[in-house]
Design a protein around this motif. Structure first.
Motif, mmCIF file in Angstrom:
data_model
loop_
_atom_site.group_PDB
_atom_site.id
_atom_site.type_symbol
_atom_site.label_atom_id
_atom_site.label_comp_id
_atom_site.label_asym_id
_atom_site.label_seq_id
_atom_site.Cartn_x
_atom_site.Cartn_y
_atom_site.Cartn_z
ATOM 1 N N ASN A 211 67.370 -10.951 -67.061
ATOM 2 C CA ASN A 211 67.877 -9.614 -66.715
ATOM 3 C C ASN A 211 69.398 -9.638 -66.735
ATOM 4 O OD1 ASN A 211 68.346 -11.031 -64.282
ATOM 5 N ND2 ASN A 211 68.019 -9.216 -63.042
ATOM 6 N N HIS A 212 69.987 -8.499 -66.987
ATOM 7 C CA HIS A 212 71.448 -8.440 -67.003
ATOM 8 C C HIS A 212 71.907 -7.027 -66.700
ATOM 9 C CE1 HIS A 212 71.528 -6.377 -70.889
ATOM 10 N NE2 HIS A 212 70.730 -7.293 -71.405
ATOM 11 N N ALA A 213 73.164 -6.934 -66.275
ATOM 12 C CA ALA A 213 73.777 -5.629 -65.998
ATOM 13 C C ALA A 213 75.236 -5.681 -66.451
ATOM 14 C CB ALA A 213 73.667 -5.276 -64.510
ATOM 15 N N TRP A 214 76.077 -6.359 -65.645
ATOM 16 C CA TRP A 214 77.508 -6.446 -65.947
ATOM 17 C C TRP A 214 77.739 -7.185 -67.271
ATOM 18 C CZ3 TRP A 214 82.071 -4.527 -65.168
ATOM 19 C CH2 TRP A 214 83.220 -5.292 -65.360
ATOM 20 N N LEU A 215 78.339 -6.494 -68.261
ATOM 21 C CA LEU A 215 78.656 -7.083 -69.560
ATOM 22 C C LEU A 215 77.438 -7.734 -70.208
ATOM 23 C CD1 LEU A 215 82.114 -8.742 -68.676
ATOM 24 C CD2 LEU A 215 81.718 -6.504 -69.725
ATOM 25 N N GLY A 216 76.272 -7.158 -69.944
ATOM 26 C CA GLY A 216 75.019 -7.781 -70.372
ATOM 27 C C GLY A 216 74.866 -7.927 -71.870
ATOM 28 N N GLN A 217 75.468 -7.032 -72.628
ATOM 29 C CA GLN A 217 75.328 -7.138 -74.083
ATOM 30 C C GLN A 217 75.915 -8.448 -74.600
ATOM 31 O OE1 GLN A 217 73.512 -4.932 -75.932
ATOM 32 N NE2 GLN A 217 73.736 -6.504 -77.533
ATOM 33 N N GLN A 218 76.942 -8.950 -73.906
ATOM 34 C CA GLN A 218 77.516 -10.246 -74.314
ATOM 35 C C GLN A 218 76.480 -11.355 -74.197
ATOM 36 O OE1 GLN A 218 81.311 -11.559 -72.800
ATOM 37 N NE2 GLN A 218 82.062 -9.461 -72.572
ATOM 38 N N ILE A 219 75.643 -11.278 -73.151
ATOM 39 C CA ILE A 219 74.601 -12.298 -72.958
ATOM 40 C C ILE A 219 73.609 -12.241 -74.110
ATOM 41 C CG2 ILE A 219 72.698 -13.034 -71.456
ATOM 42 C CD1 ILE A 219 74.366 -12.010 -69.074
ATOM 43 N N GLU A 220 73.181 -11.013 -74.475
ATOM 44 C CA GLU A 220 72.240 -10.868 -75.586
ATOM 45 C C GLU A 220 72.863 -11.344 -76.897
ATOM 46 O OE1 GLU A 220 69.843 -7.468 -76.083
ATOM 47 O OE2 GLU A 220 69.755 -6.950 -73.947
ATOM 48 N N ASP A 221 74.135 -10.979 -77.106
ATOM 49 C CA ASP A 221 74.800 -11.371 -78.351
ATOM 50 C C ASP A 221 74.933 -12.889 -78.452
ATOM 51 O OD1 ASP A 221 75.032 -8.695 -78.944
ATOM 52 O OD2 ASP A 221 77.159 -8.546 -78.395
ATOM 53 N N HIS A 222 75.192 -13.536 -77.321
ATOM 54 C CA HIS A 222 75.411 -14.984 -77.337
ATOM 55 C C HIS A 222 74.100 -15.759 -77.483
ATOM 56 C CE1 HIS A 222 77.408 -18.810 -76.476
ATOM 57 N NE2 HIS A 222 76.382 -19.084 -75.685
#
Length: 223
Positions: free
Chosen positions: A52-63
Motif C-alpha cells: 500500500n502507498h500514499a505519500w509519493l506512492g507513484q515513485q514506489i510503483e515506478d521503482h
C-alpha cells in the motif's frame, strides 16, 4: 501465503530525505529499505506481495514495477489519503484473499527470517515482538506461554516489531476509512486469539536520521 508491506507513511521525522522520496525508498547501505523486505520475503518463499502507498506512492510503483526482478509478483493498494495501519490493511483485503497473510512495516530493517511465519495460524493474529528499544522503553504487550496479552502493570513488556501474521477475520465488522490496528489486536488478545514470538536477531525501526545511521552501521558489519 501472501504478504503485505505497509508503505503509506510520510516519514516526517526523516525530512528532508522524505520531502521528495517516499520513506520505503530511502536507502540504507545503498539499497532502498523496501528492497530488503522484498528480497527476504522472496527468499522465504513468499511470491505474492501487496504494497500500500500514499505519500509519493507513484515513485514506489515506478521503482519496483511488477516485482519480477525480485522474484515476486507485486500488486498495489493506492490510498488517496493515509488510512493508518488498520484502514490500509482493510482496504487491501480484496487483494490479500481470505487466508492469513503476513504484514511487514515498510520502515523497519531486520535480518528476521520470514520463513518461520509460514505455518497455520492458531487464532486471529501472530505477532513478532522485540526487546524494547531505547525510544520505546515502556513496550506494547506481554508474551507468556506463546500468547500475547495487553501489558499488565508491572509485567515484563516487549515491543511490536511491525511483523505479524493476520487473519482476515480480525477485520470482521470494520468499515472503510482510517483506523488503527492496535484496538483490533487488543480485542483479539482479550479473547486469547493472539500468539507471539520474540525476535532473535537485528531489528531497527528506521524512524529518524539517527536510526538510519544505526542501520548503515549494522549493514557494514555484515560485509
Amino acid at each position: 501465503m501472501k504478504a503485505m508491506i505497509l508503505a503509506a507513511g510520510k516519514g516526517e521525522r526523516l525530512r528532508p530525505l522524505t520531502l521528495h522520496t517516499p520513506k520505503p525508498l530511502i536507502r540504507a547501505g545503498g539499497v532502498p529499505l523496501i528492497e530488503y523486505h522484498l528480497r527476504a520475503l522472496a527468499a522465504a518463499g513468499f511470491t505474492e506481495i501487496v504494497i500500500n502507498h500514499a505519500w509519493l506512492g507513484q515513485q514506489i510503483e515506478d521503482h519496483l514495477g511488477d516485482g519480477a526482478r525480485f522474484g515476486v509478483s507485486i500488486q498495489y493498494s493506492a490510498e488517496g489519503e493515509p488510512l493508518e495501519t488498520g484502514g490500509g490493511i482493510f482496504k487491501a483485503l480484496p487483494l490479500l484473499g481470505d487466508k492469513p497473510f503476513v504484514v511487514v512495516n515498510g520502515d523497519i530493517w531486520t535480518d528476521y527470517d520470514f520463513a518461520g511465519l509460514r505455518q497455520p495460524l492458531a487464532g486471529q493474529a501472530h505477532l513478532v515482538l522485540v526487546d524494547n528499544p531505547a525510544h520505546h522503553p515502556a513496550g506494547d504487550f506481554s508474551l507468556s506461554d506463546g500468547h500475547v496479552q495487553d501489558a499488565l502493570p508491572g509485567a515484563d513488556t516487549l515491543t511490536y516489531s511491525g511483523i505479524a501474521v493476520l487473519s482476515p477475520t480480525l477485520f470482521d465488522g470494520s468499515t472503510a476509512g482510517a483506523f488503527k490496528l492496535a484496538p483490533l489486536l487488543r480485542t483479539a488478545m482479550a479473547a486469547g486469539a493472539v500468539t507471539g514470538e520474540r525476535l532473535q536477531g537485528q531489528w531497527v525501526d528506521v524512524g529518524t536520521h539517527e536510526r538510519l545511521a544505526e542501520v548503515e552501521l549494522l549493514i557494514k558489519g555484515k560485509h
